[in-house]
Design a protein around this motif. Structure first.
Motif, PDB file in Angstrom:
ATOM      1  N   LEU A 112       0.822  -1.205   0.000  1.00 26.86           N
ATOM      2  CA  LEU A 112       0.000   0.000   0.000  1.00 26.86           C
ATOM      3  C   LEU A 112       0.862   1.263   0.000  1.00 26.86           C
ATOM      4  N   ASP A 113       0.257   2.368  -0.444  1.00 30.32           N
ATOM      5  CA  ASP A 113       0.845   3.694  -0.253  1.00 30.32           C
ATOM      6  C   ASP A 113       0.274   4.265   1.044  1.00 30.32           C
ATOM      7  N   TYR A 114       1.147   4.758   1.921  1.00 29.07           N
ATOM      8  CA  TYR A 114       0.655   5.359   3.158  1.00 29.07           C
ATOM      9  C   TYR A 114       1.627   6.425   3.629  1.00 29.07           C
ATOM     10  N   ALA A 165      -2.824   8.436   6.242  1.00 26.87           N
ATOM     11  CA  ALA A 165      -3.601   8.386   5.009  1.00 26.87           C
ATOM     12  C   ALA A 165      -3.122   7.175   4.222  1.00 26.87           C
ATOM     13  N   VAL A 166      -4.071   6.363   3.759  1.00 26.38           N
ATOM     14  CA  VAL A 166      -3.750   5.113   3.082  1.00 26.38           C
ATOM     15  C   VAL A 166      -4.462   5.067   1.745  1.00 26.38           C
ATOM     16  N   ARG A 167      -3.763   4.586   0.732  1.00 25.43           N
ATOM     17  CA  ARG A 167      -4.382   4.421  -0.576  1.00 25.43           C
ATOM     18  C   ARG A 167      -3.673   3.298  -1.333  1.00 25.43           C
ATOM     19  N   SER A 168      -4.346   2.753  -2.300  1.00 22.89           N
ATOM     20  CA  SER A 168      -3.741   1.733  -3.150  1.00 22.89           C
ATOM     21  C   SER A 168      -2.831   2.406  -4.163  1.00 22.89           C
ATOM     22  N   PRO A 169      -1.676   1.811  -4.481  1.00 20.01           N
ATOM     23  CA  PRO A 169      -0.776   2.418  -5.468  1.00 20.01           C
ATOM     24  C   PRO A 169      -1.410   2.432  -6.846  1.00 20.01           C
ATOM     25  N   GLU A 170      -1.055   3.450  -7.624  1.00 14.98           N
ATOM     26  CA  GLU A 170      -1.616   3.572  -8.970  1.00 14.98           C
ATOM     27  C   GLU A 170      -1.002   2.562  -9.935  1.00 14.98           C
ATOM     28  N   GLY A 171       0.259   2.243  -9.761  1.00 13.17           N
ATOM     29  CA  GLY A 171       0.940   1.314 -10.639  1.00 13.17           C
ATOM     30  C   GLY A 171       0.947  -0.099 -10.078  1.00 13.17           C
ATOM     31  N   PRO A 172       1.810  -0.953 -10.622  1.00 13.75           N
ATOM     32  CA  PRO A 172       1.882  -2.339 -10.150  1.00 13.75           C
ATOM     33  C   PRO A 172       2.444  -2.421  -8.745  1.00 13.75           C
ATOM     34  N   ALA A 173       2.007  -3.434  -7.999  1.00 13.91           N
ATOM     35  CA  ALA A 173       2.506  -3.653  -6.647  1.00 13.91           C
ATOM     36  C   ALA A 173       3.940  -4.173  -6.714  1.00 13.91           C
TER      37      ALA A 173
END
Length: 333
Positions: free
Chosen positions: A61-63, A208-216
């Protein structure tokens, strides 16, 4: 690995990096936790599921958020940012109080700026990250830890489930993770001793947490916690290894002057310590040193400097460094 021009910088830098990276995987006492029941103690499957989700969330995740870190009656504030860019992890940790300190991890290196402004650059193995949760397997911990559910808590305005990994003896530390129900990130954690008393405390106050826009990011290599045990080859032997710990890694690190530091890592599948062996005796560590819950013990042996260091109790690193022998002198030391 480049840790500066002097041995003193190498020792100080090693402890600083270990302290900062380990601290983010440890810390904050739990106020207002719900008491556990016999039924919760039996929920090993639930604990394993939460720990697996936590490791995946930390990795993928992006956080970004503000954390408070309490140790030795000192409170520090830090800003942590974890971002996945084109499948690669970029991390940044900056102190918001006290001396300026920063740690940045990107691609194959970790850069640490110490309080005196001295930069340290270290090659990384692709697995380490500031929130180090990779490779925790409850089934592999049963001999040395008790893993169980400890109820629920509310952290940074978010609901969490609490999982405890409690040490069975005084040779290791355990953890108490507060895992966000929505994202599975560890929003609060305690580094605890055998009596479940917190030694270091860390908690997100905002996140703040979000899913990455690109590949994991892809998993690379094998976490130290799940690495197969190996035996020492070459000239070194390790006697009286602290109970439950096994040698899982041996590598060599070239210094700028051409000397070689041998590195041996031992783990009990949760905690770990390293032994560093170097022929450079200048400014070496004799005796013991501590930074928070990171302890080190050093001694000299026939022209070599030996240092054991890790986020384990002092008696563990002292026993570890005391058991190092040269193979041709094992009977006489």
């Amino acid at each position: 690995m480049s840790l500066g021009d002097s041995r003193r910088v190498w020792v100080a830098g090693l402890l600083v990096i270990l302290c900062w990276t380990c601290a983010i995987a440890s810390a904050v006492a739990s106020e207002g936790e719900a008491p556990h029941s016999a039924g919760e103690d039996a929920q090993t499957g639930r604990s394993a599921e939460l720990l697996a989700r936590m490791a995946e969330a930390v990795r993928s995740l992006d956080y970004e958020g503000t954390l408070v870190y309490l140790h030795e009656n000192r409170l520090e504030a830090m800003d942590l940012r974890h971002q996945v860019v084109d499948g690669e992890v970029h991390e940044r940790l900056i102190s918001l109080s006290g001396p300026i300190r920063a740690v940045v991890r990107a691609q194959e290196r970790v850069m640490c700026v110490m309080p005196n402004g001295h930069p340290i650059s270290v090659e990384q193995n692709g697995q380490s990250r500031f929130l180090e949760t990779e490779g925790i397997d409850p089934d592999a911990l049963v001999d040395n830890y008790e893993v169980r559910m400890l109820g629920a808590a509310r952290i940074a305005g978010r609901d969490t489930d609490v999982v405890g990994i409690i040490p069975r003896d005084a040779l290791r530390y355990g953890y108490r993770f507060h895992i966000d129900r929505e994202t599975a990130l560890p929003l609060k954690s305690d580094l605890i001793d055998q009596e479940q008393q917190p030694l270091e405390q860390l908690m997100f106050t905002s996140v703040a947490v979000r899913s990455p826009e690109g590949p994991a990011p892809e998993s690379s290599g094998q976490p130290v916690r799940s690495a197969p045990a190996t035996s020492a080859e070459g000239r070194w032997r390790f006697l009286e290894v602290p109970a439950g710990f096994e040698l899982v890694m041996h590598d060599e690190m070239k210094q700028p002057g051409g000397s070689i530091i041998e590195h041996f890592m031992f783990t009990d599948r949760l905690s770990a310590y390293s032994i560093y062996i170097d022929q450079d005796m200048e400014n070496g560590l004799e005796g013991a040193a501590s930074i928070g819950a990171v302890h080190a013990a050093g001694r000299s042996l026939r022209g070599y400097q030996l240092i054991a260091v890790g986020e384990v109790p002092m008696q563990t690193v002292q026993q570890a460094v005391g058991g190092v022998r040269l193979k041709d002198a094992a009977d006489s030391q």
